[in-house]
Design an enzyme around this catalytic site. Structure first.
Site, mmCIF file in Angstrom:
data_model
loop_
_atom_site.group_PDB
_atom_site.id
_atom_site.type_symbol
_atom_site.label_atom_id
_atom_site.label_comp_id
_atom_site.label_asym_id
_atom_site.label_seq_id
_atom_site.Cartn_x
_atom_site.Cartn_y
_atom_site.Cartn_z
ATOM 1 N N GLY A 7 19.233 -34.094 32.283
ATOM 2 C CA GLY A 7 18.495 -33.318 31.893
ATOM 3 C C GLY A 7 16.899 -33.698 32.926
ATOM 4 N N GLY A 9 14.099 -30.735 33.257
ATOM 5 C CA GLY A 9 12.882 -29.697 32.102
ATOM 6 C C GLY A 9 12.035 -30.998 33.248
ATOM 7 N NE ARG A 10 5.986 -30.149 30.775
ATOM 8 C CZ ARG A 10 5.745 -29.178 29.645
ATOM 9 N NH1 ARG A 10 4.581 -28.744 30.363
ATOM 10 N NH2 ARG A 10 5.796 -29.240 28.297
ATOM 11 C CG MET A 11 8.645 -34.850 30.492
ATOM 12 S SD MET A 11 7.080 -35.927 30.947
ATOM 13 C CE MET A 11 7.678 -37.998 30.307
ATOM 14 C CG ASP A 30 19.570 -28.579 33.878
ATOM 15 O OD1 ASP A 30 17.752 -29.715 33.301
ATOM 16 O OD2 ASP A 30 19.493 -27.805 32.705
ATOM 17 C CG ASN A 94 9.168 -38.831 23.042
ATOM 18 O OD1 ASN A 94 8.850 -40.390 23.393
ATOM 19 N ND2 ASN A 94 8.108 -38.033 23.392
ATOM 20 C CE LYS A 188 6.133 -42.339 25.214
ATOM 21 N NZ LYS A 188 6.280 -41.813 23.726
ATOM 22 C CD GLU A 195 -0.647 -39.622 22.200
ATOM 23 O OE1 GLU A 195 0.422 -40.338 23.465
ATOM 24 O OE2 GLU A 195 0.428 -38.652 21.676
ATOM 25 C CE1 TYR A 196 0.915 -38.442 17.387
ATOM 26 C CE2 TYR A 196 1.036 -37.513 14.903
ATOM 27 C CZ TYR A 196 1.421 -37.960 15.680
ATOM 28 O OH TYR A 196 2.482 -37.049 16.044
#
Lengths: 339, 339, 339, 339
Positions: A7, A9-11, A30, A94, A188, A195-196
């Protein structure tokens, strides 16, 4: 050491980059060949099929998944059939920690090891490093230590906590083995729940500041509008961008989220680029659910979650019913929105 | 420049010290001669009566009040009768901004100037500097600029906000002229309201982490206890001190309050030194009241405030009534606290 | 018609009695022979083993379970092995609707029918009747109609809703087929969630009334206590028992829960018999969890649930952490409870 | 006895009618002659000027104000100059009790008596009667007893509270002398605060029921949408109108507000006539403010108030800021509303 990344992606791509900065060997996979090719140019070994990826890794293999939570199980199914006992699969996305517990059991039955890693740092992780919360078997987590250390932020990114002396503890290096499988994503999850709450605290406070001039507005004088008793107390036109900026230095509410807030307000104080429909991506909900299971009150975290639901109009039917009741007992008519 | 300081408690005394570091001349007054004497030894001019204080200040005088909010009006009454037109009184404490508006009018009628300054920084301000939110007349605030600049944190205490270029704006120096009288304490009030929300977010999240092992506890199997459906999901013994520490680097929730949390948990993870009776000192209440006046929803800030009330047992009668209702309709008996 | 009742606690025994008042034949089973004997004296057929119970029922059998939610699965296991295709099992307790969905499938595989019934009415049901919310297959629910009708409150227990004309709808008779399996307990779950909210609204309001004399109390004048700005506005010694009573007639907040509140306060206005540790028995938690799954904001219902958690001290660690933070940044000391 | 009524809107006119049913003599005044004329036709004495009104009343005069809270002070100014010592002015509207305390003092200085009466009953009061919460001097309240008794609901409108025996207490007759001036509107204020909470509890619960079929909807599979883990648990198409109706008989949540809810949903289950912009008219705000002054936690009542603010879009700026923060740290884009 060597790591396979699934994977890009951005991360995932940035994690590969950060690992290569510390001279780790990364095999990057990927389903989009372009994403693979981009990292190969920067020094990674590329793989465009799972078979190729597995073949290019030395045993025991270490594979890091950085894919959307919704497809982890599918990728695991494809992947684990190709692995051999002793290999390690890390889920750095996540995932819900409840899934980790199940997956660790499933992989264990095949002689495979599973490690769950909650990572925080967002799009800034490449340069700032990634805060990592880790769940898994002690020996396996220890084996992966060079990877975690390379991804983590430098110890200098925060001053040492007063009272800590002598050799540094692992937590001071920006990553932590929290406990057995699921513990990483559990911590996490709570991190994101917090964080919310913090985000909502700033947002609500800024909203009060933004409305500090309501005493200047003309107010309808009808039975459906509560009159403002002291308009003279609400005559302030405050510069919210400057206020966010001033709080960054020396105040009790300084934080990284405030830094970002100051930046966002600095470039667009009216936030005209946003409509205010706020998504939530699971962790907030899971945090509240865990609190309810534990019997622990979390009114702040829950209020923050519900504000997001309401921002997307999910309170509409409830509100209609309130208007219907008011009409029923008091003959109250709804007031249209101000033009 | 010269400043008279009234009130040499922890905050006032340290402000005098920080001002003297920048070579300002301070005339220090307190009703406790010992407090005056201590600062005189460090280089301040001392005054043990208001008359003496006023006499030792050059005109136009600038006097900074750092006294409990509850006695500001009394001190002002004693003080202003001794002042002359053009003199300036600064209230740097935690006054309600509504009082500022009134006081500014009263002083203005006597030709005096009033400036309200909300200061954040707590016991760390001497070294970190004080974030200052200022309300008052532009010319008067400008006149006092050297004082504010000396008290403020250095610009280096936070990296420059990306996007900001060219000469620095005042807000980047840790103090801000927010608006006319009351604006300083209004912004400080909201600042503290936000502080309540952030603190509660951390506290609730840490409470979830602390209870992550509820699946291990034996549970009563009676009709008054909700059974835990999945005890296998709550088997974690988490180290909250390490978790607070690890979040300090690279995570989205890093903040100064988290730094303090890590320190507090590092020295006493069970927080056995505290009973959990949490005071509130006004700003949280005023923040919510302002939001209500403005018609702005602040569920997170309010939940944080109410948690403090409940921590002091103020929900007891309400809870008794709930038990009474449950007994009335369902014959439910209260369960005693676990031994 | 004939019904077997399993579980002769307060709810089950009274249901048998109410059914016999309508000339239904009840076979009453309990593991406590005394409970069986008591109902036999009142006209029920008794059974002291499941075998006996099953034998005494004509096919297709209809059996109503009125046992604690925690043991339903165990009873079902014992029972269903003794039943024959076409038999019907009704769960009239407080099961989680998610369990209903599973159980209905399991029973269906054996040719058995499952019906879930949420019943409200508490200890008053014998005389007032039981409001029933029903989930199951239409034909099976229709077959059981005489049972539901007999248990339900009389239509006269509430005046007809204005606008309703012509023949009565089933909902007007105090029971409702809500939908397929699980729908009955789903609606009952939300019913109880609402109940939490209403109860909390009364309790909080009464708490305000009870404290309407705070202006008379002496207040500590220290930095940890917010001064009351207008003590002259809080000089009322209100009679909460009389207030609950007066609201019962003609007011917008009249309700059955208010009737119970008036009764409880009438006999003990200080509620000295209760400590204020409020249990919750699952439905409130499940309601909030369902709302979170649906993405629907329920701040009131959640606040009501969390007040119960807090009443049992589950907020203690969070509160200690708040005190620890306040001590860290401001040097604030906790105030002990007033003596 | 004789009463002057000032303000012949929906509430005032119906009160005159109800008083005349009990043979009281009413002098009806309004600035709209048509409103006066309508009541004259029904038997009232009419007055079209304050002078005429005052002249037509025997001493000591009793005058009942039923005008919007915002104009009470103006009417009082016009009126009291025409009155004589010993006359009584009753404010039966929705005044803030803090104003009552002030007004009572002002009138007392002129030898006039002031009585504050919170009335509940809405548009149904003419037939159901008005629940009255009264503040004022004991002798004056006693003098007005025939008026209060005529306006109140009959004692039969609720069954006697079990445990009450012997002669009825005043509270059982639907009106109550709560305490000195302001106490009437204080209790009414809290009554309305409770009303907000109860209404919100029903509205939130109904919203959950309305969304019980979310498992059937197709869900976006992107990173900004939390996947529903168990769509099979949310497959119910529930009839909310029937559910409201069924709860009216025998359930724990039966109430007058539920009766109205059943009626509203019965005629329009989708509530298409309402947009969901819910007004608030002061009492909810004052209730929360009083609770904050008292240091009493009221999370449910406050959440209910804030839901109304949010329904009118007052959370928009806060929500935009949340989206801006999410964009800043995670690159998250807002999702547009579903089409």
């Amino acid at each position: 050491m060597q790591l396979g990344m699934i994977g890009l992606g951005r991360m995932g791509a940035n994690m590969v980059r950060r690992l290569m900065r510390s001279k780790h060997e990364c095999v990057a996979f990927d389903t989009h060949p372009d994403a693979v090719q981009a990292l190969v140019k920067e020094g990674a070994v590329g793989a465009t099929t799972l078979d190729e990826l597995v073949k290019k890794l030395a045993k025991p293999r270490a594979l890091w998944l950085m894919v959307p939570a919704a497809i982890v199980d599918r990728v695991l199914a494809d992947l684990t059939s190709r692995l051999e006992p002793g290999d390690i699969v890390i889920d750095g996305g996540n995932s819900y920690y409840v899934d980790d517990i199940r997956r660790a059991k499933e992989l264990s039955a095949k002689g495979l090891h599973y490690v769950d890693v909650g990572t925080s740092g967002g799009v800034f992780g490449l340069d700032r490093g990634y805060c990592q919360m880790i769940g898994g078997e002690p020996a396996v987590v220890k084996h992966l230590d060079p990877i975690f250390a390379a991804l983590a932020p430098p110890i200098e990114s925060a001053p040492r906590t007063p009272g800590k002396e002598g050799p540094t503890r692992p937590a001071e290096h920006g990553y932590l083995h929290c406990g057995p499988n699921g513990a990483g994503h559990f911590v996490k999850m709570v991190h994101n729940g917090i964080e919310y709450g913090i985000m909502a605290a700033y947002a609500e406070g800024m909203n009060i500041l933004k409305h500090a001039n309501v005493g200047r507005r003309e107010h309808a004088a009808d039975a459906e509008t509560t009159p403002l008793r002291s308009p003279e107390h609400y005559q302030y036109d405050l510069n919210v961008a400057d206020i966010a900026e001033v709080w960054r230095r020396g105040s009790v509410v300084s934080s990284w989220l405030l830094d970002l807030t100051a930046q966002a307000l600095g470039s667009d104080p009216d936030l005209a680029h946003f409509a205010g429909r706020v998504s939530d991506s699971g962790e907030g909900r899971w945090t509240v659910t865990a609190a309810i299971d534990e019997g622990v009150p979390v009114p702040v975290l829950t209020a923050a979650l519900f504000e997001r639901f309401s921002s997307r109009g999910e309170d509409e039917y409830a509100n209609r019913l309130l208007s219907a009741m008011r009409h029923a007992f008091g003959g109250h008519q709804e007031k249209p929105a101000a033009q």
